[in-house]
Design an enzyme around this catalytic site. Structure first.
Site, PDB file in Angstrom:
ATOM      1  CD  GLU A   1       0.602  55.716  37.546  1.00  9.62           C
ATOM      2  OE1 GLU A   1      -0.228  55.454  36.653  1.00  9.62           O
ATOM      3  OE2 GLU A   1       0.349  56.391  38.557  1.00  9.62           O
TER       4      GLU A   1
ATOM      5  CE1 TYR B   1       9.027  53.163  29.718  1.00  5.32           C
ATOM      6  CE2 TYR B   1       7.904  51.827  31.350  1.00  5.32           C
ATOM      7  CZ  TYR B   1       7.901  52.502  30.150  1.00  5.32           C
ATOM      8  OH  TYR B   1       6.772  52.515  29.385  1.00  5.32           O
TER       9      TYR B   1
END
Length: 212
Positions: A116, A128
């Site tokens: 997250e 990411y």
């Protein structure tokens, strides 16, 4: 060229880890919390440090600059921590640390990874995405300090044969990025996660002695 060491977290480093946690996450976990993580077979913690100039001088302590943690839950790697000391950000350390966390997840035979991230953290989102994570949903008002959303991201395919080749590319690119910033990553505390693809099969990358 300055050296960085990547190795498993050990209990004697917990005071330094707490200070790094405070700088990176505002004091997310307590001393007891880290002790529980070290005792858990499902928790996987890595630290990145700058060794003293004279490595034989036991009176001089190393400096922790990076911290990563994943939880192995069923066939999933939940990346719970990924932090770099504020003085050492934007030099490729986070990229290298994330790559070795994913290598550790593959070694544990986990199928996919999730994490997250704050909506506002554009640098982390770009990192990411570079590693193949894609948005899968949002947790509304997840972060209480700013009331902003958390983006839920997933990266599948950790056991696919081609993931070994992808890991090798990531490690090479992160090594080049570190070198351009004047760093050299020392993996002598663990076997380097190399990929061995024979007859179309991936041999899982090895990050030894990382699991507590």
């Amino acid at each position: 060229m300055n050296f960085l060491e990547l190795k498993p977290l050990r209990s004697q480093l917990l005071p330094s880890v707490l200070e790094l946690d405070r700088l990176c996450f505002g004091g997310l976990w307590t001393y007891e919390g880290y002790q529980r993580e070290l005792a858990s077979p499902n928790s996987h913690l890595l630290v990145m440090s700058i060794p003293p100039p004279d490595r034989l001088d036991r009176g001089e302590s190393e400096r922790l600059v990076g911290l990563g943690c994943l939880w192995a839950i069923l066939d999933e790697a939940h990346i719970t921590l990924l932090g770099i000391h504020p003085d050492f950000q934007h030099q490729g350390l986070g990229q290298a640390l994330l790559g070795y966390l994913l290598a550790a997840a593959a070694q544990r035979h986990l199928e996919r990874a999730t994490l997250e991230v704050r909506v506002s953290n554009r640098a982390a989102l770009c990192l990411y995405q570079k590693f193949g994570f894609r948005e899968a949903g949002r947790r509304r008002s997840y972060y209480q300090d700013t009331n902003e959303d958390a983006i839920i991201m997933w990266r599948p395919g950790l056991q696919h044969p081609e993931f070994g080749q992808t890991l090798a590319i990531w490690h090479r690119e992160s090594g080049q990025r570190l070198a351009s910033a004047g760093w050299r990553l020392d993996l002598s505390h663990q076997r380097s996660p190399e990929l061995n693809c024979r007859e179309g099969k991936q041999e899982a990358p090895i990050v030894s002695d990382v699991a507590p």
